[in-house]
Motif scaffolding. Structure first.
Motif, PDB file in Angstrom:
ATOM      1  N   ASN A  39       0.667  -1.270   0.263  1.00  0.00           N
ATOM      2  CA  ASN A  39      -0.268  -0.208   0.164  1.00  0.00           C
ATOM      3  C   ASN A  39       0.792   1.038  -0.090  1.00  0.00           C
ATOM      4  N   ALA A  40       2.249   1.151   0.681  1.00  0.00           N
ATOM      5  CA  ALA A  40       2.930   2.355   0.751  1.00  0.00           C
ATOM      6  C   ALA A  40       3.168   2.930  -0.765  1.00  0.00           C
ATOM      7  N   LEU A  41       3.523   1.366  -2.057  1.00  0.00           N
ATOM      8  CA  LEU A  41       4.754   1.684  -2.922  1.00  0.00           C
ATOM      9  C   LEU A  41       3.093   2.457  -3.995  1.00  0.00           C
ATOM     10  N   LYS A  42       2.037   1.622  -3.617  1.00  0.00           N
ATOM     11  CA  LYS A  42       0.861   2.032  -4.244  1.00  0.00           C
ATOM     12  C   LYS A  42       0.744   3.978  -3.881  1.00  0.00           C
ATOM     13  N   LYS A  43       0.798   4.436  -2.804  1.00  0.00           N
ATOM     14  CA  LYS A  43       0.401   5.763  -2.652  1.00  0.00           C
ATOM     15  C   LYS A  43       1.765   6.663  -3.072  1.00  0.00           C
ATOM     16  N   PHE A  44       3.054   5.917  -2.845  1.00  0.00           N
ATOM     17  CA  PHE A  44       4.609   6.871  -3.272  1.00  0.00           C
ATOM     18  C   PHE A  44       3.985   6.532  -5.028  1.00  0.00           C
ATOM     19  N   LEU A  45       3.753   5.864  -5.668  1.00  0.00           N
ATOM     20  CA  LEU A  45       3.633   5.395  -7.270  1.00  0.00           C
ATOM     21  C   LEU A  45       2.027   6.570  -7.017  1.00  0.00           C
ATOM     22  N   GLY A  46       1.253   6.818  -6.401  1.00  0.00           N
ATOM     23  CA  GLY A  46      -0.183   8.169  -7.027  1.00  0.00           C
ATOM     24  C   GLY A  46       0.840   8.959  -6.698  1.00  0.00           C
ATOM     25  N   ILE A  47       1.724   9.335  -6.456  1.00  0.00           N
ATOM     26  CA  ILE A  47       2.445  11.125  -5.830  1.00  0.00           C
ATOM     27  C   ILE A  47       3.309  10.889  -7.438  1.00  0.00           C
ATOM     28  N   VAL A  48       3.664   9.869  -8.089  1.00  0.00           N
ATOM     29  CA  VAL A  48       4.438  10.069  -9.174  1.00  0.00           C
ATOM     30  C   VAL A  48       3.551  10.463  -9.937  1.00  0.00           C
ATOM     31  N   TRP A  49       2.830   9.745 -10.588  1.00  0.00           N
ATOM     32  CA  TRP A  49       1.494   9.473 -11.452  1.00  0.00           C
ATOM     33  C   TRP A  49       1.190  11.260 -11.714  1.00  0.00           C
ATOM     34  N   ILE A  50       0.431  11.583 -10.476  1.00  0.00           N
ATOM     35  CA  ILE A  50       0.153  13.101 -10.318  1.00  0.00           C
ATOM     36  C   ILE A  50       1.126  14.089 -10.358  1.00  0.00           C
ATOM     37  N   ALA A  51       2.760  13.485  -9.668  1.00  0.00           N
ATOM     38  CA  ALA A  51       3.695  14.772 -10.346  1.00  0.00           C
ATOM     39  C   ALA A  51       4.098  14.745 -11.794  1.00  0.00           C
ATOM     40  N   LEU A  52       3.813  13.347 -12.282  1.00  0.00           N
ATOM     41  CA  LEU A  52       4.014  13.451 -13.687  1.00  0.00           C
ATOM     42  C   LEU A  52       2.498  14.153 -14.625  1.00  0.00           C
ATOM     43  N   ALA A  53       2.071  13.817 -14.196  1.00  0.00           N
ATOM     44  CA  ALA A  53       1.226  14.898 -14.615  1.00  0.00           C
ATOM     45  C   ALA A  53       1.139  16.123 -14.575  1.00  0.00           C
ATOM     46  N   VAL A  54       1.835  17.000 -14.009  1.00  0.00           N
ATOM     47  CA  VAL A  54       1.649  18.423 -14.028  1.00  0.00           C
ATOM     48  C   VAL A  54       3.037  18.925 -14.501  1.00  0.00           C
ATOM     49  N   VAL A  55       4.559  17.635 -14.973  1.00  0.00           N
ATOM     50  CA  VAL A  55       5.168  18.029 -15.275  1.00  0.00           C
ATOM     51  C   VAL A  55       4.726  18.034 -16.897  1.00  0.00           C
ATOM     52  N   VAL A  56       3.722  16.936 -17.014  1.00  0.00           N
ATOM     53  CA  VAL A  56       3.720  17.107 -18.516  1.00  0.00           C
ATOM     54  C   VAL A  56       2.913  18.281 -19.238  1.00  0.00           C
ATOM     55  N   ALA A  57       2.404  18.648 -18.406  1.00  0.00           N
ATOM     56  CA  ALA A  57       1.227  19.664 -19.164  1.00  0.00           C
ATOM     57  C   ALA A  57       1.852  21.072 -18.488  1.00  0.00           C
ATOM     58  N   TYR A  58       3.659  21.105 -17.887  1.00  0.00           N
ATOM     59  CA  TYR A  58       3.754  22.025 -17.817  1.00  0.00           C
ATOM     60  C   TYR A  58       5.130  22.113 -18.906  1.00  0.00           C
ATOM     61  N   PHE A  59       5.645  20.565 -19.537  1.00  0.00           N
ATOM     62  CA  PHE A  59       6.365  20.987 -21.139  1.00  0.00           C
ATOM     63  C   PHE A  59       5.403  20.787 -22.142  1.00  0.00           C
ATOM     64  N   ALA A  60       4.377  20.639 -21.811  1.00  0.00           N
ATOM     65  CA  ALA A  60       3.726  20.528 -23.286  1.00  0.00           C
ATOM     66  C   ALA A  60       3.039  22.199 -23.468  1.00  0.00           C
ATOM     67  N   ILE A  61       2.858  22.500 -22.743  1.00  0.00           N
ATOM     68  CA  ILE A  61       2.721  24.101 -22.893  1.00  0.00           C
ATOM     69  C   ILE A  61       4.485  25.046 -22.973  1.00  0.00           C
ATOM     70  N   GLY A  62       5.081  24.371 -22.695  1.00  0.00           N
ATOM     71  CA  GLY A  62       6.708  25.338 -23.104  1.00  0.00           C
ATOM     72  C   GLY A  62       6.702  24.980 -24.071  1.00  0.00           C
ATOM     73  N   ILE A  63       6.338  23.434 -24.387  1.00  0.00           N
ATOM     74  CA  ILE A  63       7.475  23.445 -26.525  1.00  0.00           C
ATOM     75  C   ILE A  63       6.233  23.456 -27.125  1.00  0.00           C
ATOM     76  N   PHE A  64       4.853  23.256 -26.697  1.00  0.00           N
ATOM     77  CA  PHE A  64       3.707  23.336 -28.370  1.00  0.00           C
ATOM     78  C   PHE A  64       3.382  24.988 -28.042  1.00  0.00           C
ATOM     79  N   GLY A  65       3.716  26.020 -27.080  1.00  0.00           N
ATOM     80  CA  GLY A  65       3.439  26.858 -27.153  1.00  0.00           C
ATOM     81  C   GLY A  65       3.523  28.213 -28.510  1.00  0.00           C
TER      82      GLY A  65
END
Length: 71
Positions: free
Chosen positions: A2-28
């Motif tokens: 369960n600790a691994l699932k929660k850690f990976l949940g944080i990783v997925w949410i952080a990855l979503a933020v990073v993808v949004a940031y770079f997509a706006i920066g690159i494709f803007g």
């Protein structure tokens, strides 16, 4: 596990933020380049693909954080 699932949940949410940031920066630049091909590609990425990817990663991460995947 369960600790691994929660850690990976944080990783997925952080990855979503990073993808949004770079997509706006690159494709803007595609939206403001003045070329019709770049404009069409930028619109497709910004208004169709980016929301699908970011929403999917965020929901997946949120479910992992809140133990929705519990057996």
């Amino acid at each position: 596990m369960n600790a691994l699932k929660k850690f990976l949940g944080i990783v997925w949410i952080a990855l979503a933020v990073v993808v949004a940031y770079f997509a706006i920066g690159i494709f803007g630049g595609k939206l403001t380049s003045g070329k019709q091909d770049d404009l069409v590609f930028g619109i497709i990425v910004f208004f169709i693909l980016l929301p699908l990817v970011v929403t999917g990663l965020t929901i997946f991460g949120w479910y992992a954080l809140t133990n929705e995947y519990e057996d």
